[in-house]
Design a protein around this motif. Structure first.
Motif, PDB file in Angstrom:
ATOM      1  N   LEU A 140     102.256  37.743  53.630  1.00 17.22           N
ATOM      2  CA  LEU A 140     101.340  36.924  54.418  1.00 17.22           C
ATOM      3  C   LEU A 140      99.980  37.588  54.580  1.00 17.22           C
ATOM      4  N   PHE A 141      99.970  38.902  54.773  1.00 16.33           N
ATOM      5  CA  PHE A 141      98.719  39.596  55.027  1.00 16.33           C
ATOM      6  C   PHE A 141      98.013  40.094  53.777  1.00 16.33           C
ATOM      7  N   GLU A 159      88.224  32.405  57.543  1.00 17.27           N
ATOM      8  CA  GLU A 159      89.689  32.513  57.488  1.00 17.27           C
ATOM      9  C   GLU A 159      90.234  33.102  58.780  1.00 17.27           C
ATOM     10  N   MET A 160      89.581  34.119  59.305  1.00 19.09           N
ATOM     11  CA  MET A 160      90.034  34.750  60.546  1.00 19.09           C
ATOM     12  C   MET A 160      89.922  33.788  61.723  1.00 19.09           C
ATOM     13  N   SER A 205      92.695  31.210  61.345  1.00 19.42           N
ATOM     14  CA  SER A 205      93.998  31.809  61.674  1.00 19.42           C
ATOM     15  C   SER A 205      94.165  31.971  63.174  1.00 19.42           C
ATOM     16  N   SER A 206      93.086  32.311  63.860  1.00 17.93           N
ATOM     17  CA  SER A 206      93.148  32.455  65.319  1.00 17.93           C
ATOM     18  C   SER A 206      93.452  31.128  65.986  1.00 17.93           C
ATOM     19  N   VAL A 262      95.028  28.573  64.643  1.00 21.45           N
ATOM     20  CA  VAL A 262      96.411  28.225  64.324  1.00 21.45           C
ATOM     21  C   VAL A 262      97.379  29.034  65.190  1.00 21.45           C
ATOM     22  N   ALA A 263      97.089  30.317  65.411  1.00 21.41           N
ATOM     23  CA  ALA A 263      97.944  31.151  66.254  1.00 21.41           C
ATOM     24  C   ALA A 263      97.975  30.648  67.693  1.00 21.41           C
ATOM     25  N   SER A 268     100.012  27.450  67.698  1.00 20.14           N
ATOM     26  CA  SER A 268     101.435  27.749  67.511  1.00 20.14           C
ATOM     27  C   SER A 268     102.051  28.300  68.785  1.00 20.14           C
TER      28      SER A 268
END
Length: 119
Positions: A34-35, A77-78, A81-82, A84-85, A88
Motif C-alpha cells: 500500500l505504501f 495524493e496525501m 488519502s487524508s 479518505v482516512a 473511513s
C-alpha cells in the motif's frame, strides 16, 4: 494487495496461533504494498509522460522540474488519502456503534476483496 489484506482480516477470526501469525504476515505485506506501489507507479507515469527530467525552465536544473511535478502530485495524493482516512474512521465508528468491534474490519475486507472478483 487485495488478496493479502483480505487474508489478513480473515485470519483475525481464527483462534490458532499460527493462523494469527500468518494473518499478521499478510497484513505486513499488504501495508508494504500500500505504501510503495502507488509512489512507484506515479514516478513511472510521470516518466512515461515526459514529466521527469526535461520539464525544467531554461537554465534550471532538471531535477527542479521533477521535484515540482512530483511534489504537486504527491501533495494531492496525501490530501486525498487524508480525506479518505477521515471518512473511513467516521464510517467505522458508525459500524462499531451499531454492530460490534470486529465488524468494521469485516466490512472493509468485503469491500477490499471485490476487485479480486470483479475486473
Amino acid at each position: 494487495y487485495c488478496l493479502s489484506y483480505t487474508l489478513s482480516v480473515l485470519m483475525k477470526h481464527c483462534r490458532h496461533f499460527y493462523a494469527l501469525m500468518f494473518g499478521r504476515l499478510c497484513g505486513g505485506i499488504a501495508t508494504s504494498l500500500l505504501f510503495s506501489v502507488f509512489e512507484s507507479w506515479l514516478i513511472g507515469a510521470h516518466r512515461e509522460r515526459g514529466l521527469l527530467g526535461n520539464t525544467a525552465a531554461k537554465g534550471e536544473d532538471s531535477t527542479k522540474g521533477e521535484e515540482k511535478w512530483l511534489a504537486k502530485s504527491l501533495s494531492v495524493e496525501m490530501y486525498g488519502s487524508s480525506l479518505v482516512a477521515i471518512g473511513s474512521g467516521i464510517v467505522a465508528n458508525i459500524v462499531v456503534e451499531n454492530s460490534g468491534s470486529m465488524r468494521p474490519i469485516d466490512a472493509f475486507a468485503t469491500y477490499d476483496g471485490k476487485p479480486l472478483f470483479f475486473r
